[in-house]
Design a protein around this motif. Structure first.
Motif, PDB file in Angstrom:
ATOM      1  N   MET B   1      17.145  -2.236  -9.666  1.00 46.24           N
ATOM      2  CA  MET B   1      15.902  -2.898 -10.103  1.00 46.24           C
ATOM      3  C   MET B   1      14.705  -2.084  -9.609  1.00 46.24           C
ATOM      4  O   MET B   1      14.617  -1.757  -8.424  1.00 46.24           O
ATOM      5  CB  MET B   1      15.848  -4.316  -9.538  1.00 46.24           C
ATOM      6  CG  MET B   1      14.587  -5.069  -9.915  1.00 46.24           C
ATOM      7  SD  MET B   1      14.569  -6.748  -9.285  1.00 46.24           S
ATOM      8  CE  MET B   1      15.787  -7.530 -10.336  1.00 46.24           C
ATOM      9  N   SER B   2      13.810  -1.774 -10.513  1.00 45.35           N
ATOM     10  CA  SER B   2      12.638  -0.985 -10.131  1.00 45.35           C
ATOM     11  C   SER B   2      11.647  -1.858  -9.361  1.00 45.35           C
ATOM     12  O   SER B   2      11.662  -3.089  -9.502  1.00 45.35           O
ATOM     13  CB  SER B   2      11.957  -0.422 -11.385  1.00 45.35           C
ATOM     14  OG  SER B   2      11.334  -1.472 -12.092  1.00 45.35           O
ATOM     15  N   PRO B   3      10.793  -1.227  -8.527  1.00 42.97           N
ATOM     16  CA  PRO B   3       9.783  -2.016  -7.811  1.00 42.97           C
ATOM     17  C   PRO B   3       8.906  -2.838  -8.745  1.00 42.97           C
ATOM     18  O   PRO B   3       8.514  -3.967  -8.428  1.00 42.97           O
ATOM     19  CB  PRO B   3       8.961  -0.942  -7.087  1.00 42.97           C
ATOM     20  CG  PRO B   3       9.891   0.200  -6.913  1.00 42.97           C
ATOM     21  CD  PRO B   3      10.778   0.190  -8.129  1.00 42.97           C
ATOM     22  N   ARG B   4       8.628  -2.309  -9.917  1.00 50.50           N
ATOM     23  CA  ARG B   4       7.786  -3.033 -10.889  1.00 50.50           C
ATOM     24  C   ARG B   4       8.478  -4.322 -11.343  1.00 50.50           C
ATOM     25  O   ARG B   4       7.843  -5.376 -11.456  1.00 50.50           O
ATOM     26  CB  ARG B   4       7.513  -2.125 -12.096  1.00 50.50           C
ATOM     27  CG  ARG B   4       6.507  -2.666 -13.062  1.00 50.50           C
ATOM     28  CD  ARG B   4       5.093  -2.541 -12.515  1.00 50.50           C
ATOM     29  NE  ARG B   4       4.172  -3.399 -13.259  1.00 50.50           N
ATOM     30  CZ  ARG B   4       3.895  -4.667 -12.940  1.00 50.50           C
ATOM     31  NH1 ARG B   4       4.462  -5.225 -11.896  1.00 50.50           N
ATOM     32  NH2 ARG B   4       3.035  -5.360 -13.654  1.00 50.50           N
ATOM     33  N   GLN B   5       9.787  -4.204 -11.625  1.00 50.70           N
ATOM     34  CA  GLN B   5      10.547  -5.397 -12.042  1.00 50.70           C
ATOM     35  C   GLN B   5      10.638  -6.409 -10.897  1.00 50.70           C
ATOM     36  O   GLN B   5      10.545  -7.623 -11.122  1.00 50.70           O
ATOM     37  CB  GLN B   5      11.961  -4.996 -12.473  1.00 50.70           C
ATOM     38  CG  GLN B   5      11.995  -4.262 -13.798  1.00 50.70           C
ATOM     39  CD  GLN B   5      13.366  -3.679 -14.081  1.00 50.70           C
ATOM     40  OE1 GLN B   5      14.039  -3.174 -13.187  1.00 50.70           O
ATOM     41  NE2 GLN B   5      13.783  -3.730 -15.337  1.00 50.70           N
ATOM     42  N   ALA B   6      10.821  -5.893  -9.658  1.00 51.83           N
ATOM     43  CA  ALA B   6      10.901  -6.798  -8.502  1.00 51.83           C
ATOM     44  C   ALA B   6       9.597  -7.563  -8.331  1.00 51.83           C
ATOM     45  O   ALA B   6       9.599  -8.769  -8.039  1.00 51.83           O
ATOM     46  CB  ALA B   6      11.219  -5.997  -7.246  1.00 51.83           C
ATOM     47  N   ASN B  10       9.031 -11.592  -8.548  1.00 48.74           N
ATOM     48  CA  ASN B  10       8.426 -12.347  -7.446  1.00 48.74           C
ATOM     49  C   ASN B  10       7.192 -13.118  -7.917  1.00 48.74           C
ATOM     50  O   ASN B  10       6.908 -14.206  -7.401  1.00 48.74           O
ATOM     51  CB  ASN B  10       8.082 -11.417  -6.283  1.00 48.74           C
ATOM     52  CG  ASN B  10       9.302 -11.123  -5.432  1.00 48.74           C
ATOM     53  OD1 ASN B  10       9.609 -11.872  -4.512  1.00 48.74           O
ATOM     54  ND2 ASN B  10      10.034 -10.074  -5.756  1.00 48.74           N
ATOM     55  N   ALA B  11       6.450 -12.559  -8.867  1.00 51.43           N
ATOM     56  CA  ALA B  11       5.321 -13.298  -9.444  1.00 51.43           C
ATOM     57  C   ALA B  11       5.840 -14.539 -10.171  1.00 51.43           C
ATOM     58  O   ALA B  11       5.253 -15.625 -10.084  1.00 51.43           O
ATOM     59  CB  ALA B  11       4.542 -12.403 -10.401  1.00 51.43           C
ATOM     60  N   LEU B  12       6.981 -14.370 -10.857  1.00 48.40           N
ATOM     61  CA  LEU B  12       7.617 -15.505 -11.541  1.00 48.40           C
ATOM     62  C   LEU B  12       8.015 -16.582 -10.523  1.00 48.40           C
ATOM     63  O   LEU B  12       7.826 -17.786 -10.773  1.00 48.40           O
ATOM     64  CB  LEU B  12       8.852 -15.003 -12.300  1.00 48.40           C
ATOM     65  CG  LEU B  12       9.396 -15.895 -13.405  1.00 48.40           C
ATOM     66  CD1 LEU B  12       8.378 -16.028 -14.526  1.00 48.40           C
ATOM     67  CD2 LEU B  12      10.709 -15.347 -13.928  1.00 48.40           C
ATOM     68  N   PRO B 136       3.544  -1.391  -5.235  1.00 47.61           N
ATOM     69  CA  PRO B 136       3.463  -1.102  -6.668  1.00 47.61           C
ATOM     70  C   PRO B 136       2.114  -1.542  -7.240  1.00 47.61           C
ATOM     71  O   PRO B 136       1.368  -2.275  -6.593  1.00 47.61           O
ATOM     72  CB  PRO B 136       4.597  -1.942  -7.243  1.00 47.61           C
ATOM     73  CG  PRO B 136       4.759  -3.052  -6.273  1.00 47.61           C
ATOM     74  CD  PRO B 136       4.217  -2.638  -4.949  1.00 47.61           C
ATOM     75  N   ALA B 137       1.841  -1.062  -8.422  1.00 48.72           N
ATOM     76  CA  ALA B 137       0.611  -1.481  -9.095  1.00 48.72           C
ATOM     77  C   ALA B 137       0.768  -2.933  -9.535  1.00 48.72           C
ATOM     78  O   ALA B 137       1.813  -3.324 -10.051  1.00 48.72           O
ATOM     79  CB  ALA B 137       0.374  -0.585 -10.304  1.00 48.72           C
ATOM     80  N   THR B 138      -0.256  -3.722  -9.278  1.00 52.04           N
ATOM     81  CA  THR B 138      -0.197  -5.128  -9.674  1.00 52.04           C
ATOM     82  C   THR B 138      -1.313  -5.417 -10.663  1.00 52.04           C
ATOM     83  O   THR B 138      -2.374  -4.783 -10.623  1.00 52.04           O
ATOM     84  CB  THR B 138      -0.340  -6.053  -8.459  1.00 52.04           C
ATOM     85  OG1 THR B 138      -1.474  -5.659  -7.708  1.00 52.04           O
ATOM     86  CG2 THR B 138       0.886  -5.985  -7.574  1.00 52.04           C
TER      87      THR B 138
END
Lengths: 52, 181
Positions: B1-6, B10-12, B136-138
């Motif tokens: 899992m990429s940091p972006r997907q993680a 987590n936002a979900l 990561p970029a948010t």
């Protein structure tokens, strides 16, 4: 007041997680955890330590 | 899992925690059902559950953050299971109203158990090495999730202050202590 303190404690942990570093956030998290456990002992039953 | 997907996951999770807190608030205000001390403690545990996801969104994925989720979920499961056991005897009507046939503390137990299972799945199937996580970029969605949870914590703090005042919370609250004077 006791639950107000608990919410403020974890609110501070959230704030530190967002604006501060992970270390202070984790520290405040564990302080809140200990406080919440004390509240649990206080309210879960009248037969546990801290209950009255 | 990429940091972006993680981060997205987590936002979900933060939106799910917000949904739980919003539902509890709605029930409190719309049906005038004041939360009991154990109910309040379960809300506190849901707030504690948000620390791990916010750390992941801000500082990148790490197994340490999932550890915090596990600890908060165990705390919440212990509290909610205690309340389930208090009302488990046949004939006991339980505390408060029900949603889809289950009391809110039963739903809370299922939610905390779900958080535990989700954290376990993440650790087993998507392992991260310590130090691998980078910030990561948010975007707006992640920021909104964080501020939504923080706003709900502030509202809960205000609500519990009105409910309990400056003294200990009653076991069966029926009125807002601070508003009644």
């Amino acid at each position: 007041m006791e639950f107000f303190i608990a919410f403020i404690n974890f609110g501070l942990a959230l704030w530190l997680a967002w604006r501060g570093g992970p270390r202070p956030a984790v520290l405040v998290f564990f302080v809140g955890l200990a406080y919440s456990l004390a509240l649990y002992l206080r309210h879960a039953t009248d037969a546990l330590p801290l209950s009255f | 899992m990429s940091p972006r997907q993680a981060v997205a996951l987590n936002a979900l999770a933060l939106y799910a925690i917000s949904a739980v807190l919003l539902l509890a608030f709605y029930w409190q205000l719309a049906y005038d059902e004041l939360p009991c001390p154990l109910c309040l403690l379960q809300r506190v545990a849901f707030v504690a559950l948000a620390v791990g996801p916010i750390l992941t969104i801000r500082h990148g994925p790490s197994p340490h953050h999932l550890g915090l989720v596990v600890i908060a979920a165990v705390l919440g499961a212990v509290i909610s299971s205690r309340q389930v056991l208090l009302h488990i005897l046949p004939g006991d009507p339980g505390y408060g109203s029900t949603l889809l046939g289950l009391h809110f503390y039963s739903w809370a137990f299922l939610a905390f158990a779900g958080a535990l299972i989700a954290a376990g799945i993440m650790l087993v199937f998507f392992p991260l090495k310590v130090g691998e996580g980078k910030p990561p970029a948010t975007g707006l969605i992640e920021h909104a999730a964080v501020w939504l949870v923080m706003g709900l914590v502030a509202l809960n703090a205000l609500s519990v202050l009105l409910e309990c005042g400056f003294s200990a919370c009653p076991a069966n609250p029926v009125q807002y202590q601070l508003l009644e004077g």
